[in-house]
Motif scaffolding. Structure first.
Motif, PDB file in Angstrom:
ATOM      1  N   VAL A 160       0.844  -1.201   0.000  1.00 10.02           N
ATOM      2  CA  VAL A 160       0.000   0.000   0.000  1.00 10.02           C
ATOM      3  C   VAL A 160       0.877   1.249   0.000  1.00 10.02           C
ATOM      4  CG1 VAL A 160      -1.641   1.336   1.383  1.00 10.02           C
ATOM      5  CG2 VAL A 160      -1.987  -1.140   1.062  1.00 10.02           C
ATOM      6  N   ALA A 161       1.923   1.244   0.843  1.00 12.84           N
ATOM      7  CA  ALA A 161       2.800   2.425   0.985  1.00 12.84           C
ATOM      8  C   ALA A 161       3.471   2.792  -0.341  1.00 12.84           C
ATOM      9  CB  ALA A 161       3.849   2.169   2.061  1.00 12.84           C
ATOM     10  N   ALA A 162       3.720   1.773  -1.152  1.00 17.66           N
ATOM     11  CA  ALA A 162       4.404   2.019  -2.443  1.00 17.66           C
ATOM     12  C   ALA A 162       3.615   2.991  -3.320  1.00 17.66           C
ATOM     13  CB  ALA A 162       4.608   0.699  -3.166  1.00 17.66           C
ATOM     14  N   HIS A 163       2.317   3.097  -3.045  1.00 18.91           N
ATOM     15  CA  HIS A 163       1.466   3.975  -3.875  1.00 18.91           C
ATOM     16  C   HIS A 163       1.168   5.314  -3.202  1.00 18.91           C
ATOM     17  CE1 HIS A 163       0.938   0.942  -6.961  1.00 18.91           C
ATOM     18  NE2 HIS A 163       0.860   0.070  -5.980  1.00 18.91           N
ATOM     19  N   ARG A 164       1.825   5.563  -2.079  1.00 17.88           N
ATOM     20  CA  ARG A 164       1.738   6.863  -1.385  1.00 17.88           C
ATOM     21  C   ARG A 164       0.293   7.345  -1.229  1.00 17.88           C
ATOM     22  NH1 ARG A 164       3.376  10.393  -4.488  1.00 17.88           N
ATOM     23  NH2 ARG A 164       3.796   9.184  -6.395  1.00 17.88           N
ATOM     24  N   PRO A 165      -0.558   6.559  -0.537  1.00 22.52           N
ATOM     25  CA  PRO A 165      -1.969   6.972  -0.410  1.00 22.52           C
ATOM     26  C   PRO A 165      -2.146   8.131   0.563  1.00 22.52           C
ATOM     27  CG  PRO A 165      -1.581   5.021   0.901  1.00 22.52           C
ATOM     28  CD  PRO A 165      -0.295   5.284   0.159  1.00 22.52           C
ATOM     29  N   ASP A 166      -3.108   8.974   0.266  1.00 20.28           N
ATOM     30  CA  ASP A 166      -3.577   9.930   1.280  1.00 20.28           C
ATOM     31  C   ASP A 166      -4.635   9.257   2.150  1.00 20.28           C
ATOM     32  OD1 ASP A 166      -2.138  12.306   0.367  1.00 20.28           O
ATOM     33  OD2 ASP A 166      -3.348  12.054  -1.457  1.00 20.28           O
ATOM     34  N   LEU A 167      -5.389   8.342   1.524  1.00 22.48           N
ATOM     35  CA  LEU A 167      -6.472   7.647   2.228  1.00 22.48           C
ATOM     36  C   LEU A 167      -6.544   6.221   1.687  1.00 22.48           C
ATOM     37  CD1 LEU A 167      -8.889   8.144   4.242  1.00 22.48           C
ATOM     38  CD2 LEU A 167     -10.295   8.562   2.203  1.00 22.48           C
ATOM     39  N   VAL A 168      -6.695   5.260   2.583  1.00 15.22           N
ATOM     40  CA  VAL A 168      -6.879   3.862   2.199  1.00 15.22           C
ATOM     41  C   VAL A 168      -8.347   3.517   2.439  1.00 15.22           C
ATOM     42  CG1 VAL A 168      -6.157   1.465   2.582  1.00 15.22           C
ATOM     43  CG2 VAL A 168      -4.498   3.331   2.880  1.00 15.22           C
ATOM     44  N   VAL A 169      -8.967   2.899   1.445  1.00 20.00           N
ATOM     45  CA  VAL A 169     -10.379   2.522   1.556  1.00 20.00           C
ATOM     46  C   VAL A 169     -10.499   1.005   1.503  1.00 20.00           C
ATOM     47  CG1 VAL A 169     -12.679   2.740   0.540  1.00 20.00           C
ATOM     48  CG2 VAL A 169     -11.068   4.656   0.392  1.00 20.00           C
ATOM     49  N   LEU A 170     -11.017   0.403   2.573  1.00 27.26           N
ATOM     50  CA  LEU A 170     -11.303  -1.038   2.575  1.00 27.26           C
ATOM     51  C   LEU A 170     -12.742  -1.192   2.111  1.00 27.26           C
ATOM     52  CD1 LEU A 170      -9.731  -2.084   6.020  1.00 27.26           C
ATOM     53  CD2 LEU A 170      -8.606  -1.606   3.832  1.00 27.26           C
ATOM     54  N   ALA A 171     -12.917  -1.713   0.912  1.00 31.93           N
ATOM     55  CA  ALA A 171     -14.257  -1.792   0.308  1.00 31.93           C
ATOM     56  C   ALA A 171     -14.560  -3.251   0.006  1.00 31.93           C
ATOM     57  CB  ALA A 171     -14.284  -0.955  -0.972  1.00 31.93           C
ATOM     58  N   GLY A 172     -15.123  -3.931   1.008  1.00 34.06           N
ATOM     59  CA  GLY A 172     -15.374  -5.345   0.830  1.00 34.06           C
ATOM     60  C   GLY A 172     -14.098  -6.153   0.977  1.00 34.06           C
ATOM     61  N   PHE A 173     -13.165  -5.622   1.765  1.00 35.18           N
ATOM     62  CA  PHE A 173     -11.904  -6.329   2.049  1.00 35.18           C
ATOM     63  C   PHE A 173     -12.161  -7.273   3.214  1.00 35.18           C
ATOM     64  CE2 PHE A 173      -7.568  -7.107   1.498  1.00 35.18           C
ATOM     65  CZ  PHE A 173      -6.858  -7.006   2.687  1.00 35.18           C
ATOM     66  N   MET A 174     -11.883  -8.564   3.020  1.00 34.61           N
ATOM     67  CA  MET A 174     -12.338  -9.556   3.987  1.00 34.61           C
ATOM     68  C   MET A 174     -11.257 -10.008   4.963  1.00 34.61           C
ATOM     69  SD  MET A 174     -15.434  -9.988   3.767  1.00 34.61           S
ATOM     70  CE  MET A 174     -16.831  -9.703   2.717  1.00 34.61           C
ATOM     71  N   LYS A 175     -10.269  -9.182   5.185  1.00 32.50           N
ATOM     72  CA  LYS A 175      -9.253  -9.521   6.177  1.00 32.50           C
ATOM     73  C   LYS A 175      -9.162  -8.362   7.177  1.00 32.50           C
ATOM     74  CE  LYS A 175      -7.264 -13.401   4.529  1.00 32.50           C
ATOM     75  NZ  LYS A 175      -8.197 -13.624   3.417  1.00 32.50           N
ATOM     76  N   LEU A 176      -8.765  -8.705   8.413  1.00 29.09           N
ATOM     77  CA  LEU A 176      -8.512  -7.674   9.414  1.00 29.09           C
ATOM     78  C   LEU A 176      -7.074  -7.194   9.244  1.00 29.09           C
ATOM     79  CD1 LEU A 176     -10.101  -8.997  12.726  1.00 29.09           C
ATOM     80  CD2 LEU A 176     -10.917  -7.161  11.250  1.00 29.09           C
ATOM     81  N   VAL A 177      -6.878  -5.906   9.070  1.00 24.56           N
ATOM     82  CA  VAL A 177      -5.505  -5.395   9.015  1.00 24.56           C
ATOM     83  C   VAL A 177      -4.961  -5.395  10.444  1.00 24.56           C
ATOM     84  CG1 VAL A 177      -5.806  -4.069   6.894  1.00 24.56           C
ATOM     85  CG2 VAL A 177      -6.354  -3.004   9.109  1.00 24.56           C
ATOM     86  N   GLY A 178      -3.648  -5.572  10.557  1.00 19.87           N
ATOM     87  CA  GLY A 178      -3.039  -5.750  11.869  1.00 19.87           C
ATOM     88  C   GLY A 178      -2.265  -4.536  12.347  1.00 19.87           C
TER      89      GLY A 178
END
Ligand code: GRF
Length: 203
Positions: free
Chosen positions: A75-93
């Motif tokens: 994710v960091a490689a794309h330098r996001p201002d905002l990350v959107v979990l849209a139907g993402f079925m894993k818990l980020v840690g």
């Protein structure tokens, strides 16, 4: 603003964001789409829109923590201002949240705090609520427990099954997601306690 969107399935929420970003007046662009699995419609939607994609599968890593770190790096490689979990079925840690906590939102097909987890529409239907809906929240370490950004109520019809109910929720969810992300990126936002404050430094 640069959005990275994470998906695990059909990607209709992602599609709504892609469509919104096509309008130059919408202050965001989807710079990458990530998934936890291959061969899903969500990735195909990104490819059709010419948006770079990446996949990080848990089973490709020695353990969950390694996957979490790899996902954060991707994710960091794309330098996001905002990350959107849209139907993402894993818990980020914890590693992911250290880097993107406070600027990751997730959409859930129920009215939090009711019916958290993977079966929101089914649990609402089984409980017999007359109104359910969807929630956009800022991701924290819990399961669907983060600070609420927006909610939309959706009626449950007498003849609903899980599919018809979830489709009705998803119609409201797409609009909620596009509208809320648009405001957040245009006005900037900060989380203070259990409240989201708009305005201030644009993220
Ligand atoms: C959405 O309702 C999301 O909230 C839930 O699963 C659905 C995913 O739909 N977790 P899609 O992949 O965006 O079409």
């Amino acid at each position: 603003a640069r959005l990275v969107v994470l998906v695990s399935g059909s990607g209709t929420n992602l599609q709504a964001l892609l469509d919104a970003c096509a309008d130059p007046a919408y202050a965001a662009e989807v710079v990458a789409v990530g998934a936890d699995r291959d061969d899903i419609e969500g990735l195909a939607r990104a490819e059709r829109a010419g948006v770079p994609t990446f996949v990080e599968r848990v089973r490709d890593h020695t353990d969950r923590a390694a996957w979490d770190a790899a996902l954060a790096d991707a994710v960091a490689a794309h330098r996001p201002d905002l990350v959107v979990l849209a139907g993402f079925m894993k818990l980020v840690g914890p590693t992911f949240l250290d880097r993107f906590g406070g600027r990751t939102v997730n959409t859930h097909p129920a009215l939090s705090p009711s019916f958290p987890g993977m079966r929101g529409p089914a649990d609402a239907l089984e409980y017999g609520v007359k109104v359910t809906g969807c929630t956009l929240f800022v991701v924290d370490a819990g399961v669907d427990t983060g600070v609420i950004v927006a909610q939309v109520g959706v009626p449950v019809e007498d003849d609903d099954d899980v599919e018809t109910l979830h489709e009705r929720i998803k119609t409201a969810e797409r609009a909620m997601l596009v509208d809320s992300v648009g405001v957040m990126v245009r006005e900037g936002f900060s989380v203070e306690g259990r409240r989201l404050r708009l305005g201030g430094s644009a993220s």
